[in-house]
Scaffold this motif. Structure first.
Motif, PDB file in Angstrom:
ATOM      1  N   ALA A  12       0.837  -1.202   0.000  1.00  0.00           N
ATOM      2  CA  ALA A  12       0.000   0.000   0.000  1.00  0.00           C
ATOM      3  C   ALA A  12       0.870   1.250   0.000  1.00  0.00           C
ATOM      4  N   ALA A  13       1.897   1.251   0.822  1.00  0.00           N
ATOM      5  CA  ALA A  13       2.781   2.420   0.905  1.00  0.00           C
ATOM      6  C   ALA A  13       3.526   2.650  -0.405  1.00  0.00           C
ATOM      7  N   LEU A  14       3.991   1.589  -1.040  1.00  0.00           N
ATOM      8  CA  LEU A  14       4.773   1.727  -2.270  1.00  0.00           C
ATOM      9  C   LEU A  14       3.921   1.992  -3.507  1.00  0.00           C
ATOM     10  N   SER A  15       2.689   1.504  -3.495  1.00  0.00           N
ATOM     11  CA  SER A  15       1.846   1.655  -4.683  1.00  0.00           C
ATOM     12  C   SER A  15       1.042   2.949  -4.687  1.00  0.00           C
ATOM     13  N   GLY A  16       0.829   3.526  -3.526  1.00  0.00           N
ATOM     14  CA  GLY A  16       0.006   4.722  -3.449  1.00  0.00           C
ATOM     15  C   GLY A  16      -1.473   4.424  -3.252  1.00  0.00           C
ATOM     16  N   LEU A  17      -1.810   3.165  -3.049  1.00  0.00           N
ATOM     17  CA  LEU A  17      -3.195   2.768  -2.787  1.00  0.00           C
ATOM     18  C   LEU A  17      -3.381   2.555  -1.291  1.00  0.00           C
ATOM     19  N   SER A  18      -4.603   2.678  -0.824  1.00  0.00           N
ATOM     20  CA  SER A  18      -4.882   2.406   0.581  1.00  0.00           C
ATOM     21  C   SER A  18      -5.001   0.889   0.788  1.00  0.00           C
ATOM     22  N   VAL A  19      -4.878   0.477   2.030  1.00  0.00           N
ATOM     23  CA  VAL A  19      -5.036  -0.939   2.365  1.00  0.00           C
ATOM     24  C   VAL A  19      -6.449  -1.396   2.003  1.00  0.00           C
ATOM     25  N   GLN A  20      -7.426  -0.517   2.221  1.00  0.00           N
ATOM     26  CA  GLN A  20      -8.808  -0.856   1.891  1.00  0.00           C
ATOM     27  C   GLN A  20      -8.983  -1.052   0.386  1.00  0.00           C
ATOM     28  N   MET A  21      -8.332  -0.206  -0.416  1.00  0.00           N
ATOM     29  CA  MET A  21      -8.427  -0.354  -1.871  1.00  0.00           C
ATOM     30  C   MET A  21      -7.742  -1.635  -2.322  1.00  0.00           C
ATOM     31  N   LEU A  22      -6.601  -1.972  -1.728  1.00  0.00           N
ATOM     32  CA  LEU A  22      -5.941  -3.242  -2.061  1.00  0.00           C
ATOM     33  C   LEU A  22      -6.861  -4.417  -1.760  1.00  0.00           C
ATOM     34  N   ALA A  23      -7.522  -4.375  -0.603  1.00  0.00           N
ATOM     35  CA  ALA A  23      -8.440  -5.451  -0.240  1.00  0.00           C
ATOM     36  C   ALA A  23      -9.599  -5.531  -1.235  1.00  0.00           C
ATOM     37  N   TYR A  24     -10.127  -4.376  -1.636  1.00  0.00           N
ATOM     38  CA  TYR A  24     -11.222  -4.344  -2.607  1.00  0.00           C
ATOM     39  C   TYR A  24     -10.782  -4.918  -3.952  1.00  0.00           C
ATOM     40  N   LEU A  25      -9.619  -4.509  -4.425  1.00  0.00           N
ATOM     41  CA  LEU A  25      -9.119  -5.012  -5.707  1.00  0.00           C
ATOM     42  C   LEU A  25      -8.897  -6.519  -5.658  1.00  0.00           C
ATOM     43  N   CYS A  26      -8.475  -7.021  -4.519  1.00  0.00           N
ATOM     44  CA  CYS A  26      -8.278  -8.457  -4.362  1.00  0.00           C
ATOM     45  C   CYS A  26      -9.621  -9.187  -4.307  1.00  0.00           C
ATOM     46  N   ARG A  27     -10.563  -8.654  -3.530  1.00  0.00           N
ATOM     47  CA  ARG A  27     -11.888  -9.286  -3.417  1.00  0.00           C
ATOM     48  C   ARG A  27     -12.596  -9.373  -4.751  1.00  0.00           C
ATOM     49  N   THR A  28     -12.449  -8.338  -5.577  1.00  0.00           N
ATOM     50  CA  THR A  28     -13.150  -8.303  -6.852  1.00  0.00           C
ATOM     51  C   THR A  28     -12.376  -9.022  -7.969  1.00  0.00           C
ATOM     52  N   GLY A  29     -11.171  -9.469  -7.677  1.00  0.00           N
ATOM     53  CA  GLY A  29     -10.397 -10.211  -8.671  1.00  0.00           C
ATOM     54  C   GLY A  29      -9.655  -9.339  -9.657  1.00  0.00           C
ATOM     55  N   ILE A  30      -9.608  -8.044  -9.419  1.00  0.00           N
ATOM     56  CA  ILE A  30      -8.896  -7.148 -10.326  1.00  0.00           C
ATOM     57  C   ILE A  30      -7.391  -7.341 -10.189  1.00  0.00           C
ATOM     58  N   ALA A  31      -6.924  -7.403  -8.966  1.00  0.00           N
ATOM     59  CA  ALA A  31      -5.489  -7.590  -8.713  1.00  0.00           C
ATOM     60  C   ALA A  31      -5.334  -8.592  -7.587  1.00  0.00           C
ATOM     61  N   GLU A  32      -4.805  -9.749  -7.912  1.00  0.00           N
ATOM     62  CA  GLU A  32      -4.610 -10.787  -6.910  1.00  0.00           C
ATOM     63  C   GLU A  32      -3.131 -10.932  -6.607  1.00  0.00           C
ATOM     64  N   PRO A  33      -2.778 -11.067  -5.330  1.00  0.00           N
ATOM     65  CA  PRO A  33      -1.368 -11.199  -4.969  1.00  0.00           C
ATOM     66  C   PRO A  33      -0.785 -12.510  -5.495  1.00  0.00           C
ATOM     67  N   SER A  34       0.385 -12.422  -6.112  1.00  0.00           N
ATOM     68  CA  SER A  34       1.011 -13.589  -6.737  1.00  0.00           C
ATOM     69  C   SER A  34       1.875 -14.398  -5.790  1.00  0.00           C
ATOM     70  N   ALA A  35       2.316 -13.805  -4.705  1.00  0.00           N
ATOM     71  CA  ALA A  35       3.262 -14.485  -3.823  1.00  0.00           C
ATOM     72  C   ALA A  35       2.589 -15.314  -2.744  1.00  0.00           C
ATOM     73  N   ASN A  36       1.261 -15.406  -2.767  1.00  0.00           N
ATOM     74  CA  ASN A  36       0.570 -16.218  -1.763  1.00  0.00           C
ATOM     75  C   ASN A  36       0.867 -17.682  -2.005  1.00  0.00           C
ATOM     76  N   THR A  37       1.378 -18.335  -0.980  1.00  0.00           N
ATOM     77  CA  THR A  37       1.638 -19.766  -1.082  1.00  0.00           C
ATOM     78  C   THR A  37       0.659 -20.557  -0.224  1.00  0.00           C
ATOM     79  N   SER A  38      -0.071 -19.855   0.639  1.00  0.00           N
ATOM     80  CA  SER A  38      -0.967 -20.539   1.563  1.00  0.00           C
ATOM     81  C   SER A  38      -2.406 -20.609   1.066  1.00  0.00           C
ATOM     82  N   GLY A  39      -2.685 -20.103  -0.128  1.00  0.00           N
ATOM     83  CA  GLY A  39      -4.039 -20.158  -0.659  1.00  0.00           C
ATOM     84  C   GLY A  39      -4.890 -18.994  -0.212  1.00  0.00           C
ATOM     85  N   ARG A  40      -6.181 -19.107  -0.484  1.00  0.00           N
ATOM     86  CA  ARG A  40      -7.122 -18.042  -0.147  1.00  0.00           C
ATOM     87  C   ARG A  40      -7.871 -18.405   1.118  1.00  0.00           C
TER      88      ARG A  40
END
Length: 81
Positions: A13-41
């Motif tokens: 969030a700090a490096l991208s300029g997005l809020s934590v809430q926006m990151l969560a929203y983008l992930c929930r909606t499938g727009i941007a999913e984190p690639s480094a997750n190894t533990s699943g959803r």
């Protein structure tokens, strides 16, 4: 232990300029999913982002700051995929 190229949600969030809430929203909606997750959803799982994710999210942040709606960003990403 995270890999050297992995970023936490707060760091991303700090490096991208997005809020934590926006990151969560983008992930929930499938727009941007984190690639480094190894533990699943699921609840309680930490999201880990790669450098490529960070660059992608930075582009989204610039588009949003220039007045492009999230819906338009989503349509553009869906068209590219």
């Amino acid at each position: 232990m995270p890999f050297p190229g992995d970023y936490s949600t707060l760091r991303t969030a700090a490096l991208s300029g997005l809020s934590v809430q926006m990151l969560a929203y983008l992930c929930r909606t499938g727009i941007a999913e984190p690639s480094a997750n190894t533990s699943g959803r699921g609840r309680g799982k930490r999201r880990r982002y790669t450098f490529n994710d960070l660059v992608f999210l930075r582009v989204i942040a610039v588009l949003l700051s220039n007045g492009v709606s999230v819906a338009r960003v989503r349509r553009a990403i869906d068209a590219l995929r």
